[in-house]
Design a protein around this motif. Structure first.
Motif, PDB file in Angstrom:
ATOM      1  N   UNK A   3       0.840  -1.208   0.000  1.00 11.79           N
ATOM      2  CA  UNK A   3       0.000   0.000   0.000  1.00 11.79           C
ATOM      3  C   UNK A   3       0.871   1.253   0.000  1.00 11.79           C
ATOM      4  N   UNK A   4       1.974   1.226   0.756  1.00  4.51           N
ATOM      5  CA  UNK A   4       2.899   2.362   0.755  1.00  4.51           C
ATOM      6  C   UNK A   4       3.532   2.544  -0.623  1.00  4.51           C
ATOM      7  N   UNK A   5       3.886   1.439  -1.268  1.00  2.00           N
ATOM      8  CA  UNK A   5       4.473   1.533  -2.606  1.00  2.00           C
ATOM      9  C   UNK A   5       3.482   2.146  -3.593  1.00  2.00           C
ATOM     10  N   UNK A   6       2.215   1.714  -3.527  1.00  3.79           N
ATOM     11  CA  UNK A   6       1.192   2.308  -4.391  1.00  3.79           C
ATOM     12  C   UNK A   6       1.035   3.789  -4.092  1.00  3.79           C
ATOM     13  N   UNK A   7       1.070   4.145  -2.811  1.00  2.56           N
ATOM     14  CA  UNK A   7       0.933   5.550  -2.411  1.00  2.56           C
ATOM     15  C   UNK A   7       2.004   6.419  -3.074  1.00  2.56           C
ATOM     16  N   UNK A   8       3.241   5.976  -3.034  1.00  5.00           N
ATOM     17  CA  UNK A   8       4.331   6.780  -3.608  1.00  5.00           C
ATOM     18  C   UNK A   8       4.190   6.873  -5.120  1.00  5.00           C
ATOM     19  N   UNK A   9       3.885   5.747  -5.781  1.00  2.00           N
ATOM     20  CA  UNK A   9       3.754   5.744  -7.237  1.00  2.00           C
ATOM     21  C   UNK A   9       2.632   6.673  -7.679  1.00  2.00           C
ATOM     22  N   UNK A  10       1.474   6.573  -7.021  1.00  2.00           N
ATOM     23  CA  UNK A  10       0.335   7.418  -7.396  1.00  2.00           C
ATOM     24  C   UNK A  10       0.629   8.889  -7.093  1.00  2.00           C
ATOM     25  N   UNK A  11       1.333   9.162  -6.001  1.00  2.00           N
ATOM     26  CA  UNK A  11       1.714  10.550  -5.687  1.00  2.00           C
ATOM     27  C   UNK A  11       2.536  11.156  -6.814  1.00  2.00           C
ATOM     28  N   UNK A  12       3.511  10.422  -7.301  1.00  2.00           N
ATOM     29  CA  UNK A  12       4.363  10.935  -8.383  1.00  2.00           C
ATOM     30  C   UNK A  12       3.566  11.076  -9.670  1.00  2.00           C
ATOM     31  N   UNK A  13       2.761  10.055 -10.012  1.00  2.00           N
ATOM     32  CA  UNK A  13       1.997  10.105 -11.258  1.00  2.00           C
ATOM     33  C   UNK A  13       1.040  11.294 -11.286  1.00  2.00           C
ATOM     34  N   UNK A  14       0.251  11.440 -10.226  1.00  2.00           N
ATOM     35  CA  UNK A  14      -0.736  12.519 -10.217  1.00  2.00           C
ATOM     36  C   UNK A  14      -0.087  13.878  -9.995  1.00  2.00           C
ATOM     37  N   UNK A  15       0.988  13.920  -9.236  1.00  2.00           N
ATOM     38  CA  UNK A  15       1.686  15.192  -9.057  1.00  2.00           C
ATOM     39  C   UNK A  15       2.244  15.707 -10.363  1.00  2.00           C
ATOM     40  N   UNK A  16       2.881  14.825 -11.123  1.00  2.00           N
ATOM     41  CA  UNK A  16       3.412  15.226 -12.430  1.00  2.00           C
ATOM     42  C   UNK A  16       2.281  15.594 -13.372  1.00  2.00           C
ATOM     43  N   UNK A  17       1.196  14.819 -13.335  1.00  2.00           N
ATOM     44  CA  UNK A  17       0.066  15.089 -14.209  1.00  2.00           C
ATOM     45  C   UNK A  17      -0.557  16.454 -13.920  1.00  2.00           C
ATOM     46  N   UNK A  18      -0.607  16.829 -12.642  1.00  2.00           N
ATOM     47  CA  UNK A  18      -1.195  18.110 -12.261  1.00  2.00           C
ATOM     48  C   UNK A  18      -0.457  19.307 -12.867  1.00  2.00           C
ATOM     49  N   UNK A  19       0.860  19.203 -12.985  1.00  2.00           N
ATOM     50  CA  UNK A  19       1.627  20.369 -13.437  1.00  2.00           C
ATOM     51  C   UNK A  19       2.093  20.259 -14.883  1.00  2.00           C
ATOM     52  N   UNK A  20       1.898  19.102 -15.527  1.00  2.00           N
ATOM     53  CA  UNK A  20       2.416  18.948 -16.888  1.00  2.00           C
ATOM     54  C   UNK A  20       1.784  19.933 -17.863  1.00  2.00           C
ATOM     55  N   UNK A  21       0.446  20.061 -17.809  1.00  2.00           N
ATOM     56  CA  UNK A  21      -0.219  20.985 -18.735  1.00  2.00           C
ATOM     57  C   UNK A  21       0.266  22.410 -18.513  1.00  2.00           C
ATOM     58  N   UNK A  22       0.382  22.824 -17.258  1.00  2.00           N
ATOM     59  CA  UNK A  22       0.869  24.165 -16.933  1.00  2.00           C
ATOM     60  C   UNK A  22       2.318  24.336 -17.378  1.00  2.00           C
TER      61      UNK A  22
END
Length: 460
Positions: free
Chosen positions: A272-291
Motif C-alpha cells: 500500500x505504501x508503494x502504491x501511495x508513492x507511485x500514485x503521488x508521483x503520477x498525479x503530481x506530475x500530471x497536475x503540473x504537466x499541462x501548466x
C-alpha cells in the motif's frame, strides 16, 4: 449501531438487481468514465489559465515566436501560480470528502454488490460535469469547480468507480490471470484518455471550451445507464446492508490489523505504501504537466497540449502490451522494477526539457511506467479473501485519494516556488521518490517465502 443483514433472498428486492438488460463487463464503464475525465482535465486547466489571464490583463500570448521573451513577466507568473493553486483547491475538496465516502462505499459493495457503487460513482461524475458546464457557459466563479469536485466525491467519484471495477475483476479472475486482467482494466483508462486528449485540444481551438464539456456530459449519462441496466453483477449473493454504519470502515481497518492465514499485514501495508508513492508521483506530475507545457520555454498551444495529454495516456496501452510480453520471461515483480526504471528516466528528462522534441522523448520513456500499479494491485488482491475484495480496493482508493492530495500539495506548491531557479525541479523530486517503491518491491519479494526473484521462467 450497525444494521441487521437481510436474508440472501432479499437481494432480489435491491434496486441494484433490477431490470438488467444484459450481463456486460465492467471495462466499458472505466473507458467512458476516463474518456470524460481526460476530456475535461486539460480543458479545465486551460480554462483556468485563460480566465486568470483575462482577469489580470495578461495578453495570454503563447505564440512560439515571443513566448520565450516573457519568462520574467510577473503577471504570467501570477497566472501560473493562481492556476496551480486552484487545481490544488479542487483536489483538496475532492479528497476531504472522498477519503470518508470512497472507503465507506467500497466495503459496502462487498455486501450489496458492485452495481450500486458503480451507479453512484457514475452519477457523481455526471454531476461534476454539469457544474463545470455552468461555470464555462455562465462565467461563474471558478470556486464552483471545487463545489463540483466535492459533490462528485460525495457519490464516490472516479476512485469509487475504480474500487468497484477492480473488485469486480478480482471477483471473477483467477490468481494466474489477475495481474493481466487488472492491466487490461488500466489499459481501458489509457485508450480512453488518449482518444479524449487527441480530440480535446483541436476541438478547443475550433469551438471553444463549452462543447467538449457537453460531450463529456453525454458520455457520463450513457455510462450511468450502462451501470444501472447493463453491468453484470459479480458478487455471487448480494445482501441488503445499511450504508451508514461503522462496520464498513472497520472491515478496512481489520485488513491491516487482524492476522489471517492468507494475508500478511506487513505485505499489505508495504505494498500500500508503494502504491501511495507511485500514485503521488503520477498525479503530481500530471497536475503540473499541462501548466509546464503552456508556459515558457515550451509555450505549447492547445493542439500540442492535446498531443502531450495523449502521449501521457499512451503508456496505459503500451504497458499492457509490455506486461503481456515480459510475463513470458520475467516474474511480475521484475516487470514492476523495469517499469519504475523507465518512469524515473522519463521524469528526469521532463525536468530538463526546454524544447518540444525533448518533452516528447520524456513521454516516450514512460512507455512501461504503468505496469507497476496492476502488479501491486494483483499482489494485494491475492493477500485477502473473496469477501474482502471491496474493502481492499476501498483501502486502495483511500490510498489513491491521500496520494492525490499529497501530490497536489507537494507539486502544485513546489512548482510556483521553484519557477525562479529550476522550473523542472518537481519532476526531479518525483524521480527520487520512485526509488522508494523500487526498494520496497525488491525487499518484499526477497522476504516472500516463495520469492519471485529466485527463479525466472524460460522465455517461450
Amino acid at each position: 449501531m450497525e444494521g441487521r443483514e437481510s436474508p440472501v433472498g432479499s437481494s432480489r428486492r435491491l434496486p441494484a438487481a433490477a431490470a438488467v438488460l444484459f450481463r456486460g463487463p465492467v471495462e466499458p464503464l472505466v473507458f467512458l468514465g476516463n474518456f470524460a475525465l481526460a476530456l475535461q482535465g486539460p480543458l479545465t486547466t486551460q480554462y483556468l489559465w485563460h480566465r486568470f489571464s483575462t482577469e489580470l490583463g495578461y495578453n495570454g500570448t503563447r505564440h512560439r515566436g515571443n513566448c520565450g521573451n516573457q519568462s520574467e513577466d510577473p503577471i504570467m507568473k501570477e497566472v501560473e501560480t493562481l492556476t496551480s493553486h486552484w487545481t490544488l483547491y479542487m483536489n483538496i475538496g475532492g479528497f476531504l470528502v472522498g477519503l470518508f465516502w470512497s472507503t465507506l462505499l467500497g466495503a459496502w459493495s462487498d455486501r450489496v454488490g458492485r452495481r450500486p457503487l458503480l451507479v453512484l460513482a457514475s452519477l457523481g461524475l455526471l454531476l461534476e460535469a454539469v457544474v463545470s458546464i455552468f461555470v464555462v457557459q455562465l462565467g461563474l466563479h471558478v470556486g464552483f469547480f471545487v463545489l463540483g469536485r466535492v459533490l462528485c466525491a460525495l457519490l464516490g467519484n472516479f476512485n469509487g468507480l475504480l474500487a468497484a471495477s477492480f473488485a469486480s475483476v478480482a471477483d471473477v479472475s483467477s490468481d494466474h490471470s489477475r495481474t493481466f486482467r487488472m492491466a487490461l482494466l488500466e489499459a481501458c483508462i489509457g485508450v480512453a484518455g488518449t482518444l479524449a486528449s487527441l480530440l480535446g485540444g483541436p476541438w478547443l481551438r475550433a469551438q471553444g471550451y463549452a462543447n467538449p464539456f457537453w460531450l463529456a456530459l453525454a458520455l457520463l449519462i450513457l455510462m450511468t445507464l450502462y451501470a444501472a441496466f447493463c453491468f453484470g453483477e459479480t458478487v455471487k449473493e448480494p445482501k441488503s446492508a445499511r450504508l451508514f454504519t461503522l462496520r464498513h470502515h472497520r472491515a478496512i481497518v481489520q485488513l491491516y490489523v487482524i492476522p489471517a492465514p492468507e494475508k500478511s499485514r506487513k505485505h499489505l501495508a508495504l505494498y500500500s505504501l508503494a502504491i501511495f508513492v507511485v500514485v503521488t508521483v503520477h498525479f503530481g506530475a500530471q497536475d503540473i504537466l499541462t501548466l509546464y507545457e503552456l508556459s515558457t520555454p515550451l509555450c505549447w498551444d492547445s493542439k500540442l497540449v492535446g498531443y502531450g495529454s495523449a502521449a501521457q495516456h499512451l503508456p496505459y496501452l503500451t504497458s499492457l502490451l509490455g506486461l503481456k510480453l515480459l510475463q513470458y520471461c520475467l516474474p511480475d515483480a521484475w516487470v514492476a522494477e523495469i517499469g519504475l526504471a523507465f518512469n524515473i528516466l522519463g521524469m528526469v528528462v521532463f525536468a530538463f526539457a526546454t524544447i518540444t522534441p525533448l518533452m516528447f522523448t520524456g513521454y516516450g520513456l514512460l512507455f512501461l511506467s504503468l505496469v507497476i500499479t496492476p502488479v501491486m494491485r494483483a499482489k494485494l488482491s491475492k493477500l485477502v479473501g473473496e469477501s474482502e475484495q471491496g474493502a481492499l480496493f476501498s483501502a486502495v482508493a483511500c490510498v489513491n485519494s491521500l496520494a492525490m492530495l499529497m501530490a497536489s500539495g507537494i507539486f502544485n506548491s513546489l512548482y510556483p516556488a521553484t519557477l525562479n531557479w529550476m522550473k523542472g525541479f518537481p519532476f526531479l523530486l518525483g524521480a527520487g521518490l520512485l526509488f522508494v517503491p523500487a526498494i520496497l518491491i525488491g525487499v518484499l519479494e526477497k522476504a516472500n517465502p516463495r520469492p519471485e526473484f529466485q527463479h525466472f521462467p524460460h522465455c517461450s
